[in-house]
Motif scaffolding. Structure first.
Motif, short mmCIF file in Angstrom:
data_model
loop_
_atom_site.label_atom_id
_atom_site.label_comp_id
_atom_site.label_asym_id
_atom_site.label_seq_id
_atom_site.Cartn_x
_atom_site.Cartn_y
_atom_site.Cartn_z
N ILE A 100 139.03 53.15 73.97
CA ILE A 100 138.15 54.28 74.28
C ILE A 100 138.80 55.18 75.32
O ILE A 100 138.76 56.41 75.21
CB ILE A 100 136.78 53.77 74.77
CG1 ILE A 100 136.07 53.02 73.64
CG2 ILE A 100 135.92 54.92 75.28
CD1 ILE A 100 134.81 52.30 74.07
N GLU A 101 139.42 54.58 76.33
CA GLU A 101 140.09 55.37 77.37
C GLU A 101 141.23 56.19 76.79
O GLU A 101 141.44 57.35 77.17
CB GLU A 101 140.60 54.44 78.47
CG GLU A 101 139.50 53.71 79.22
CD GLU A 101 140.04 52.66 80.18
OE1 GLU A 101 141.26 52.72 80.50
OE2 GLU A 101 139.27 51.78 80.61
N LEU B 113 127.02 46.82 66.09
CA LEU B 113 127.94 46.41 65.03
C LEU B 113 128.61 45.08 65.34
O LEU B 113 128.84 44.25 64.46
CB LEU B 113 129.00 47.50 64.80
CG LEU B 113 129.96 47.33 63.63
CD1 LEU B 113 129.20 47.15 62.32
CD2 LEU B 113 130.89 48.53 63.54
N SER B 114 128.92 44.84 66.62
CA SER B 114 129.58 43.59 66.99
C SER B 114 128.65 42.39 66.85
O SER B 114 129.10 41.26 66.68
CB SER B 114 130.11 43.67 68.42
OG SER B 114 129.04 43.79 69.35
N GLN B 115 127.33 42.64 66.91
CA GLN B 115 126.36 41.57 66.69
C GLN B 115 126.19 41.28 65.20
O GLN B 115 126.08 40.14 64.77
CB GLN B 115 125.01 41.95 67.29
CG GLN B 115 125.03 42.16 68.80
CD GLN B 115 123.68 42.68 69.31
OE1 GLN B 115 122.75 42.85 68.56
NE2 GLN B 115 123.61 42.92 70.59
N LEU B 116 126.18 42.34 64.41
CA LEU B 116 125.98 42.20 62.97
C LEU B 116 127.21 41.65 62.28
O LEU B 116 127.10 40.86 61.33
CB LEU B 116 125.63 43.56 62.36
CG LEU B 116 124.26 44.14 62.67
CD1 LEU B 116 124.18 45.58 62.16
CD2 LEU B 116 123.18 43.29 62.03
N ALA B 117 128.39 42.09 62.72
CA ALA B 117 129.62 41.77 61.99
C ALA B 117 130.73 41.34 62.94
O ALA B 117 131.67 42.10 63.20
CB ALA B 117 130.06 42.99 61.17
N ASN C 36 131.91 53.24 70.32
CA ASN C 36 132.01 52.03 71.15
C ASN C 36 131.25 50.92 70.45
O ASN C 36 130.03 50.87 70.48
CB ASN C 36 131.42 52.29 72.54
CG ASN C 36 131.50 51.07 73.45
OD1 ASN C 36 131.98 50.02 73.05
ND2 ASN C 36 131.02 51.21 74.67
N TYR C 37 132.00 50.03 69.77
CA TYR C 37 131.34 48.93 69.06
C TYR C 37 131.75 47.58 69.66
O TYR C 37 131.85 46.58 68.96
CB TYR C 37 131.65 49.01 67.57
CG TYR C 37 133.12 48.95 67.18
CD1 TYR C 37 133.70 47.78 66.71
CD2 TYR C 37 133.93 50.08 67.27
CE1 TYR C 37 135.03 47.73 66.36
CE2 TYR C 37 135.26 50.05 66.91
CZ TYR C 37 135.81 48.87 66.45
OH TYR C 37 137.15 48.82 66.10
#
Length: 220
Positions: free
Chosen positions: A45-46, A67-71, A36-37
């Motif tokens: 996911i479901e 990961l969504s914050q970094l990239a 879950n990113y």
């Protein structure tokens, strides 16, 4: 004779689901891991959870929201358009995704006693993503083994297949209809044949059309 236990990096899409069916043929025991990113569609996911349930495999869900914050990319941010421009990586590329996914998959695999890690990366239809290249996977395999002093083997059954050949593999695994109707590849979050307009849907449809035409011609 089937080998030991395997862990499949699993998104619920065409490629990873084909890899799941491949792994079930190859290994005595199979589990899957989904990350879950903060991906664009939580439905991914479901879908992964539902397929794992239907295929009777243990499903792990790991939080990779950092990961969504970094990239930030079009796969993690609604305010970034899905675009492909000549000579540039698509806006759907998530920096470091496979590096992090395989690192965490390796940690999990060791905890559950799995020597084998299966991932659906591909250097044939890969949009230029650097972390889908065979050279990266080989390097990652060495790094994982050195970092944990463990004999992991990373398998990439789709590495040299185009989408037509990926559909053919699913068919040889008696899974073509299942993969077609139950997976989520579409960037706009539509299960099965998808929206038909986004790059992922076009690639998937072109491959399917080519394979079904070839199969029809062989049957004549």
């Amino acid at each position: 004779m089937k080998q030991e236990k395997a862990l499949v990096v699993f998104s619920g899409g065409q490629d990873s689901t084909t890899c799941l069916f491949w792994a079930k043929k190859q290994f005595a025991e199979v589990e899957v891991v989904t990350f879950n990113y903060n991906q664009r569609h939580k439905l991914e996911i479901e879908v992964a959870q539902q397929i794992a349930k239907e295929q009777n495999v243990n499903h792990h869900l790991l939080d990779m929201s950092l990961l969504s914050q970094l990239a930030p990319s079009a796969l993690t941010r609604d305010d970034i358009e899905i675009e492909e421009q000549e000579g540039e990586l698509p806006s759907t590329f998530v920096e470091g995704r496979n590096l992090l996914f395989l690192s965490f998959a390796g940690v999990l695999a060791k905890q559950i006693g799995a020597k084998h890690i299966v991932t659906g990366v591909c250097e044939t239809d890969f949009s230029g993503y650097p972390d889908c290249r065979d050279i990266f996977i080989k390097s990652m395999n060495v790094t994982l083994n050195l970092s944990m002093d463990h004999g992991f083997v990373i398998h990439t059954p789709l590495m040299w297949l185009d989408k037509k050949e990926t559909w053919e593999l699913a068919d040889t695994l008696d899974a073509l209809d299942y993969v077609r109707h139950n997976t989520l590849t579409c960037y706009n979050g539509i299960i099965a044949d998808g929206c038909g307009e986004c790059p992922a849907c076009k690639l998937r449809k072109n491959g399917l059309d080519l394979y079904l035409q070839e199969k029809k011609e062989r049957a004549i």
